[in-house]
Design an enzyme around this catalytic site. Structure first.
Site, PDB file in Angstrom:
ATOM      1  N   SER A  92       0.622  -1.164   0.101  1.00 54.41           N
ATOM      2  CA  SER A  92       0.037   0.066  -0.121  1.00 54.41           C
ATOM      3  C   SER A  92       0.755   1.257   0.094  1.00 54.41           C
ATOM      4  O   SER A  92       0.558   2.258  -0.870  1.00 54.41           O
ATOM      5  CB  SER A  92      -0.941   0.065   1.121  1.00 54.41           C
ATOM      6  OG  SER A  92      -2.089  -0.932   0.829  1.00 54.41           O
TER       7      SER A  92
ATOM      8  N   ALA B 235       6.593  -0.870   3.586  1.00 54.49           N
ATOM      9  CA  ALA B 235       5.554  -1.354   4.440  1.00 54.49           C
ATOM     10  C   ALA B 235       6.574  -1.685   5.691  1.00 54.49           C
ATOM     11  O   ALA B 235       5.780  -1.692   6.839  1.00 54.49           O
ATOM     12  CB  ALA B 235       4.788  -2.480   4.052  1.00 54.49           C
TER      13      ALA B 235
ATOM     14  N   GLY C  69       5.039  -0.120   8.966  1.00 58.29           N
ATOM     15  CA  GLY C  69       4.870  -0.856  10.188  1.00 58.29           C
ATOM     16  C   GLY C  69       6.218  -1.042  10.692  1.00 58.29           C
ATOM     17  O   GLY C  69       7.111  -1.291  10.188  1.00 58.29           O
TER      18      GLY C  69
ATOM     19  N   ASN D 189       8.560  -7.096  11.175  1.00 57.13           N
ATOM     20  CA  ASN D 189       7.584  -6.323  10.923  1.00 57.13           C
ATOM     21  C   ASN D 189       6.274  -6.657  11.727  1.00 57.13           C
ATOM     22  O   ASN D 189       6.196  -7.800  12.049  1.00 57.13           O
ATOM     23  CB  ASN D 189       7.441  -5.804   9.545  1.00 57.13           C
ATOM     24  CG  ASN D 189       6.806  -7.228   8.994  1.00 57.13           C
ATOM     25  OD1 ASN D 189       6.939  -8.491   9.287  1.00 57.13           O
ATOM     26  ND2 ASN D 189       5.727  -7.080   7.882  1.00 57.13           N
TER      27      ASN D 189
ATOM     28  N   CYS E  24       3.251  -7.866  10.992  1.00 57.43           N
ATOM     29  CA  CYS E  24       2.481  -9.150  10.654  1.00 57.43           C
ATOM     30  C   CYS E  24       3.471 -10.367  10.570  1.00 57.43           C
ATOM     31  O   CYS E  24       3.194 -11.404  10.434  1.00 57.43           O
ATOM     32  CB  CYS E  24       1.918  -8.932   9.246  1.00 57.43           C
ATOM     33  SG  CYS E  24       0.742  -7.467   9.414  1.00 57.43           S
TER      34      CYS E  24
ATOM     35  N   GLU F  31       6.060 -11.457   8.632  1.00 55.76           N
ATOM     36  CA  GLU F  31       6.516 -11.949   7.480  1.00 55.76           C
ATOM     37  C   GLU F  31       8.002 -11.571   7.149  1.00 55.76           C
ATOM     38  O   GLU F  31       8.730 -12.259   6.524  1.00 55.76           O
ATOM     39  CB  GLU F  31       5.628 -11.987   6.195  1.00 55.76           C
ATOM     40  CG  GLU F  31       5.610 -10.544   5.524  1.00 55.76           C
ATOM     41  CD  GLU F  31       4.566  -9.502   6.431  1.00 55.76           C
ATOM     42  OE1 GLU F  31       4.049  -9.794   7.497  1.00 55.76           O
ATOM     43  OE2 GLU F  31       4.119  -8.728   5.748  1.00 55.76           O
TER      44      GLU F  31
ATOM     45  N   THR G 194      -1.452  -9.290   2.520  1.00 55.50           N
ATOM     46  CA  THR G 194      -2.123  -8.514   1.477  1.00 55.50           C
ATOM     47  C   THR G 194      -3.727  -8.050   1.784  1.00 55.50           C
ATOM     48  O   THR G 194      -4.503  -8.365   1.000  1.00 55.50           O
ATOM     49  CB  THR G 194      -2.081  -9.403   0.128  1.00 55.50           C
ATOM     50  OG1 THR G 194      -2.723 -10.342   0.600  1.00 55.50           O
ATOM     51  CG2 THR G 194      -0.666  -9.964  -0.258  1.00 55.50           C
TER      52      THR G 194
ATOM     53  N   ILE H   8      -4.459  -4.923  -0.423  1.00 54.04           N
ATOM     54  CA  ILE H   8      -4.064  -5.260  -2.074  1.00 54.04           C
ATOM     55  C   ILE H   8      -5.055  -6.260  -2.618  1.00 54.04           C
ATOM     56  O   ILE H   8      -4.996  -6.379  -3.864  1.00 54.04           O
ATOM     57  CB  ILE H   8      -2.714  -5.198  -2.427  1.00 54.04           C
ATOM     58  CG1 ILE H   8      -1.940  -6.149  -1.702  1.00 54.04           C
ATOM     59  CG2 ILE H   8      -1.937  -3.823  -2.064  1.00 54.04           C
ATOM     60  CD1 ILE H   8      -0.410  -6.390  -2.282  1.00 54.04           C
TER      61      ILE H   8
HETATM   62  P1  ADP Z   1      -1.465  -4.093   2.018  1.00 52.83           P
HETATM   63  O1  ADP Z   1      -2.183  -5.139   1.491  1.00 52.83           O
HETATM   64  O2  ADP Z   1      -2.101  -2.690   2.468  1.00 52.83           O
HETATM   65  O3  ADP Z   1      -0.165  -3.707   1.311  1.00 52.83           O
HETATM   66  P2  ADP Z   1      -0.283  -5.941   3.960  1.00 52.83           P
HETATM   67  O4  ADP Z   1      -1.613  -6.470   4.626  1.00 52.83           O
HETATM   68  O5  ADP Z   1       0.113  -7.128   2.909  1.00 52.83           O
HETATM   69  O6  ADP Z   1      -0.742  -4.575   3.339  1.00 52.83           O
HETATM   70  O7  ADP Z   1       0.606  -5.748   5.283  1.00 52.83           O
HETATM   71  C1  ADP Z   1       2.110  -5.738   4.813  1.00 52.83           C
HETATM   72  C2  ADP Z   1       2.709  -5.047   5.743  1.00 52.83           C
HETATM   73  O8  ADP Z   1       2.386  -3.744   5.760  1.00 52.83           O
HETATM   74  C3  ADP Z   1       2.518  -5.267   7.259  1.00 52.83           C
HETATM   75  O9  ADP Z   1       3.254  -6.617   7.659  1.00 52.83           O
HETATM   76  C4  ADP Z   1       2.996  -4.107   7.934  1.00 52.83           C
HETATM   77  O10 ADP Z   1       4.412  -4.261   7.973  1.00 52.83           O
HETATM   78  C5  ADP Z   1       2.670  -3.086   7.198  1.00 52.83           C
HETATM   79  N1  ADP Z   1       1.299  -2.773   7.375  1.00 52.83           N
HETATM   80  C6  ADP Z   1      -0.027  -3.317   7.274  1.00 52.83           C
HETATM   81  N2  ADP Z   1      -1.017  -2.541   7.710  1.00 52.83           N
HETATM   82  C7  ADP Z   1      -0.257  -1.517   8.433  1.00 52.83           C
HETATM   83  C8  ADP Z   1      -0.809  -0.384   8.935  1.00 52.83           C
HETATM   84  N3  ADP Z   1      -2.286  -0.443   9.190  1.00 52.83           N
HETATM   85  N4  ADP Z   1      -0.044   0.452   9.677  1.00 52.83           N
HETATM   86  C9  ADP Z   1       1.390   0.398   9.316  1.00 52.83           C
HETATM   87  N5  ADP Z   1       1.920  -0.816   8.645  1.00 52.83           N
HETATM   88  C10 ADP Z   1       0.833  -1.488   8.292  1.00 52.83           C
END
Ligand code: ADP
Length: 650
Positions: free
Chosen positions: A86, A128, A157, A314, A316, A318, A497, A500
């Site tokens: 994102s 991220a 994050g 991070n 989540c 991964e 994800t 996304i």
């Molecule tokens: P996206 O689908 O929005 O790209 P993901 O759900 O795949 O995000 O999360 C990927 C990583 O992005 C997470 O492991 C974390 O490091 C970061 N992340 C996700 N959500 C947030 C949030 N609300 N604030 C800060 N970092 C986030």
């Protein structure tokens, strides 16, 4: 080429109403007054592809080539076969003059691309994942608070290792006072996170890690005990780190004690291994936290562990990173790819297409490193010295529906393993290809790759004939060309994800679908709540003529097919949801997938409401016995508001 036809095919498919809603709410750029500057996914694909392609000026002064790269990136995005994390979608080109994004591609000059590259600014933060180190001093802690605030402000994050901080009640030289301990500081970080609006786009997310033998580990494990998802440390996921899980298992078996100590403190405690384990399992049963993390295993597969060991992940889980490390992520929707490629087969007909796709997505992520504006100088340095990228997949569950493969079956796992082996192999080929074109990551000479090193465990050759073949190719690579060329210290990960996958209209990461059908409520222009019924489209195609409104209503009501009469057994077997799958089957899926990832994957072991503490212990033990890098469980209904990884699809 074949890749073109795949991308063209999916470019013609429009985002769903749900994807459009998310785009409008969070992704389309707006000006200061809230007026939309962008109106469609196409606008975003144009902006992001042009912005990222402008990093190519560092390697290339052939304008034709740069335009071609931009076009390739554009098609990757437009087709939604590949989506970056994102922050890359939010922040690419943000606050830059719009004119240059409105030009036709054929009219773009080298000067235009340079202008984009050179006008990037702090709003253009694209990653991220971050890890910020703590220091056991007041100054160090509050420096980290500031660092973390900046990262979160732009949508990243952050993870931290709280083990570094001395336990509470330890003496503080200089003041003669007593330390208030790591948990109290976690609350400071939590409050900071809660006050930062990430451009209104989303709330912050953090990971706190603590070693199992820290004197305050019990407080740590209990720190989210009264969490209802809304109140206590709600901007944190927490994980207990066991560097050596095999040793801990032995202590459990022999009913031994563990000494809890800290280098900066006189405080010493002991606890029985069994008691510690019970406490972890009990709390996880109640609220999902803590998870277990095995950083020793992460370091084992990390090529710079002798130089800068990873210290946390991070939010989540991964992406393990060293202090001040960062990683930008991107995910390929394999539910789309599988219409063109017979995934996992070393002799598959369209393998070259997949290989080429992976090359271009890796190149995209490698360009992101260069054009990224990092929140801190120190992060800029580490990110460029090591060049982590997190290329992953999404759409696994939907791909398996398409191929009639049950997620919770041996043949299903075979498919996962073979697909991930292929994915890992092509990804590392891509990183070596990029190294030939652009040079190795700067710390390459200090890395384990130099002496021949495979950055993931792999499965035993006996697992399947395909695996044997992939393993051979992988070994050939890492003990051949891979000893000389590597652009990125780590290449693969699987992100949640969470957002996304919604934009791509596919299942998230490597997770099974949470529900097959449900009703989503949207707010229309007049502010009325309108129901938007959703059904997994592969299921809809499969049921085809058998689907009537009565059956549809029943599937929506139950979310799953398992207790519905009249649906053929073969369909029930294949179209399983998270809750239809046993905890052990979740874990076995994670095991085969993780065997081919140099970083890790976001995976939640979903358990039914009735699961017991013993069930959880069994799963945690199995994670230690197998070579897993960490484990997170979630028992259905245990939190009212479910945090980040555990959240249902929006
Ligand atoms: P996206 O689908 O929005 O790209 P993901 O759900 O795949 O995000 O999360 C990927 C990583 O992005 C997470 O492991 C974390 O490091 C970061 N992340 C996700 N959500 C947030 C949030 N609300 N604030 C800060 N970092 C986030």
């Amino acid at each position: 080429s074949n890749l073109e036809s795949l991308l063209d095919f999916f470019s013609d498919i429009k985002p769903s109403e749900n994807a459009e809603r998310i785009l409008r709410d969070r992704y389309l750029l707006k000006d200061g007054e809230g007026k939309y500057l962008e109106h469609s996914w196409d606008d975003i694909a144009r902006r992001v592809s042009r912005y990222i392609a402008s990093a190519e000026i560092l390697y290339n002064d052939d304008i034709e080539k740069i335009r071609d790269v931009e076009e390739k990136f554009y098609k990757l995005l437009k087709s939604r076969v590949f989506l970056p994390n994102s922050p890359t979608l939010f922040n690419s080109g943000k606050t830059l003059s719009r004119d240059v994004f409105q030009k036709n591609r054929e009219d773009m000059s080298l000067e235009d691309y340079k202008k984009i590259f050179n006008s990037r600014n702090r709003h253009n933060m694209l990653s991220a994942c971050f890890v910020v180190p703590l220091e056991d001093s007041m100054e160090g802690i509050f420096d980290a608070v500031k660092d973390a605030a900046l990262i979160q402000k732009y949508g990243g994050g952050v993870g931290y290792d709280f083990s570094v901080l001395r336990p509470k009640e330890s003496s503080i030289a200089g003041t003669g006072g007593k330390s208030s301990g790591p948990i109290s500081f976690m609350h400071v970080f939590n409050t900071t996170a809660s006050t930062i609006e990430q451009g209104g786009a989303r709330r912050g997310a953090q990971m706190a890690v603590m070693r199992y033998d820290h004197p305050d580990v019990i407080d740590f494990i209990n720190s989210k005990k009264n969490n209802d998802g809304k109140s206590v440390l709600n901007y944190f996921n927490i994980s207990v780190n066991f560097d050596n899980p095999e040793e801990f298992l032995k202590k459990l078996e022999n009913d031994e004690e563990i000494e809890l100590t800290h280098p900066n403190s006189n405080i010493k405690r002991t606890i029985k291994a069994k008691e510690l384990f019970d406490l972890i399992a009990n709390n996880a049963w109640k609220s999902g936290d803590p998870g277990m993390l095995f950083l020793g295993r992460h370091n084992k597969y990390y090529a710079l562990s002798d130089v800068t060991p990873v210290s946390a992940t991070n939010p989540c889980g991964e992406e393990p990173l060293p202090p001040y490390g960062s990683c930008n992520l991107g995910s390929i929707d394999i539910a789309k790819v599988i219409d063109f490629v017979e995934l996992g087969n070393p002799e598959g007909e369209n393998n070259d297409l997949f290989k080429e796709l992976i090359y271009w997505t890796a190149r995209f992520l490698d360009d992101v490193i260069d054009i990224n504006v990092y929140p801190l100088e120190k992060i800029d340095r580490v990110s460029k010295e090591q060049r982590f990228i997190g290329l992953g997949i999404m759409g696994l569950a939907d791909a398996m529906y398409k191929k009639d493969l049950p997620y919770n079956s041996e043949e299903g796992r075979m498919f996962m393993a073979e697909t991930l082996a292929q994915f890992a192999y092509y990804s590392h080929l891509a990183s070596s290809e990029l190294a030939k074109e652009r040079g190795n990551f700067p710390l390459f000479e200090k890395s384990k790759y130099k002496n021949g090193f495979i950055p993931f465990s792999m499965l035993n050759d006996d697992y399947s004939e395909n695996i044997r073949q992939w393993n051979n190719l992988i070994k050939e690579h890492f003990f051949g060309e891979g000893k000389k060329y590597k652009r990125n210290v780590q290449v693969n990960t699987v992100a949640p994800t969470g957002s996304i996958s919604n934009l791509a209209d596919t299942s998230s990461g490597i997770e099974p679908n949470f529900m097959l059908a449900y009703i989503r409520y949207m707010t229309d222009k007049e502010g009325n709540r309108v129901p938007l019924p959703y059904m997994n489209k592969i299921l809809r195609d499969k049921l085809d003529g058998d689907l009537n409104s009565e059956l549809e209503a029943e599937i929506i009501e139950k979310g799953s097919l398992q207790n519905i009469e009249g649906i053929p057994e073969e369909i029930k077997k294949v179209f399983v949801t998270s809750m239809d799958i046993s905890g052990m089957d979740h874990l076995l899926a994670q095991n085969v997938i993780q065997s081919y990832l140099d970083a890790s994957c976001s995976k939640t072991i979903n358990l039914p409401k009735e699961a017991t503490v013993d069930d959880i212990k069994e799963i945690y033990k199995k994670a230690m016995e197998l070579n897993l890098k960490g484990i997170t469980i979630y028992r259905d209904g245990s939190l009212e508001t479910q945090v980040l990884t555990k959240a249902k699809k929006e």
